[in-house]
Design a protein around this motif. Structure first.
Motif, PDB file in Angstrom:
ATOM      1  N   GLU A  74     -11.596  -4.478   4.020  1.00 56.84           N
ATOM      2  CA  GLU A  74     -10.479  -4.187   4.929  1.00 56.84           C
ATOM      3  C   GLU A  74      -9.695  -2.966   4.451  1.00 56.84           C
ATOM      4  OE1 GLU A  74      -8.909  -8.384   6.796  1.00 56.84           O
ATOM      5  OE2 GLU A  74      -8.604  -8.068   4.642  1.00 56.84           O
ATOM      6  N   LYS A  75      -9.460  -2.903   3.148  1.00 53.33           N
ATOM      7  CA  LYS A  75      -8.716  -1.777   2.587  1.00 53.33           C
ATOM      8  C   LYS A  75      -9.487  -0.471   2.769  1.00 53.33           C
ATOM      9  CE  LYS A  75      -6.321  -0.217  -1.557  1.00 53.33           C
ATOM     10  NZ  LYS A  75      -6.028  -0.472  -2.975  1.00 53.33           N
ATOM     11  N   LEU A 118       0.853  -1.177   0.000  1.00 50.69           N
ATOM     12  CA  LEU A 118       0.000   0.000   0.000  1.00 50.69           C
ATOM     13  C   LEU A 118       0.892   1.231   0.000  1.00 50.69           C
ATOM     14  CD1 LEU A 118      -2.556  -0.987   2.794  1.00 50.69           C
ATOM     15  CD2 LEU A 118      -2.939  -1.041   0.324  1.00 50.69           C
ATOM     16  N   ILE A 149      -4.505   6.526   1.444  1.00 47.97           N
ATOM     17  CA  ILE A 149      -4.014   5.473   0.550  1.00 47.97           C
ATOM     18  C   ILE A 149      -3.997   6.048  -0.865  1.00 47.97           C
ATOM     19  CG2 ILE A 149      -4.480   3.218  -0.480  1.00 47.97           C
ATOM     20  CD1 ILE A 149      -5.668   2.348   2.196  1.00 47.97           C
ATOM     21  N   GLU A 184      -3.004 -10.183   1.269  1.00 49.02           N
ATOM     22  CA  GLU A 184      -3.868  -9.284   0.511  1.00 49.02           C
ATOM     23  C   GLU A 184      -5.022  -8.844   1.408  1.00 49.02           C
ATOM     24  OE1 GLU A 184      -4.079  -7.645  -2.914  1.00 49.02           O
ATOM     25  OE2 GLU A 184      -2.255  -8.794  -2.732  1.00 49.02           O
ATOM     26  N   LEU A 185      -5.409  -7.591   1.293  1.00 49.25           N
ATOM     27  CA  LEU A 185      -6.571  -7.096   2.031  1.00 49.25           C
ATOM     28  C   LEU A 185      -7.813  -7.252   1.169  1.00 49.25           C
ATOM     29  CD1 LEU A 185      -5.351  -3.702   3.572  1.00 49.25           C
ATOM     30  CD2 LEU A 185      -5.453  -5.935   4.668  1.00 49.25           C
ATOM     31  N   ASP A 217      -3.843   5.320  -4.818  1.00 49.15           N
ATOM     32  CA  ASP A 217      -4.105   4.234  -5.757  1.00 49.15           C
ATOM     33  C   ASP A 217      -3.576   4.481  -7.168  1.00 49.15           C
ATOM     34  OD1 ASP A 217      -5.357   2.359  -4.070  1.00 49.15           O
ATOM     35  OD2 ASP A 217      -7.234   3.475  -4.161  1.00 49.15           O
TER      36      ASP A 217
END
Length: 186
Positions: free
Chosen positions: A46-47, A3, A61, A41-42, A63
């Motif tokens: 969760e992410k 991330l 975060i 992996e989330l 992307d």
């Protein structure tokens, strides 16, 4: 899973993000400025949850690829200016190209386009912030600060400091001292 996180600029930021990951029970492989590598992996949920937690703390975060590159450039520069006390002369363009695996011209154009300033000006601004910090600590002379931050001379550091802040280093230090109260008056 890696991330990329915006606004991680210091070791305290790393500790805060690590603490939140621990609270969520997420195991970290590696964490550094702007980047967290997790063991698994989330899920999208969760992410999204982690993203909301980060936003409350002033992080975000990232992307998209361009934003990741910009954040990496900033993190490398912050690390060079604030956390590396080596006296090695570093060529900023070479360091950035090596760290980000892109041609410096591409990085420079992207940074200028997105941030509205050049990489060089951003680096100078970060170095001047470090100079201010060291002046306030009052543990090093201006010569020692110039040497530590790889300035070719005290005069060059002073000129750059005045150009950025509008003040000479000695006047900045004096103004800061005038505003400080003795501990017994706090």
């Amino acid at each position: 899973m890696t991330l990329f996180i915006k606004n991680m600029v210091c070791n305290r930021c790393i500790m805060v993000v690590q603490n939140e990951l621990d609270k969520l029970g997420l195991n970290v492989k590696n964490i550094k400025l702007g980047e967290v590598t997790l063991e698994k992996e989330l899920s999208p949920e969760e992410k999204a949850h982690f993203g909301r937690v980060l936003l409350t703390l002033g992080f975000e975060i990232i992307d998209d690829k361009k934003s990741r590159i910009i954040e990496k450039i900033k993190n490398v520069i912050i690390d060079l200016a604030h956390h590396q006390n080596s006296n090695n002369k570093t060529n900023l363009s070479a360091v950035l190209s090596n760290e980000l695996h892109h041609d410096y011209n591409y990085l420079s154009n992207l940074f200028s386009e997105v941030e509205g300033t050049t990489i060089e000006k951003y680096f100078i601004a970060q170095k001047i912030e470090k100079v201010k910090e060291l002046l306030v600590y009052d543990e090093l002379s201006l010569s020692e600060i110039a040497f530590r931050l790889n300035y070719s001379s005290v005069a060059y550091l002073s000129n750059q400091f005045k150009k950025v802040t509008g003040l000479t280093p000695s006047y900045f230090k004096k103004v800061r001292e005038d505003k400080r109260k003795p501990l017994d008056e706090v």
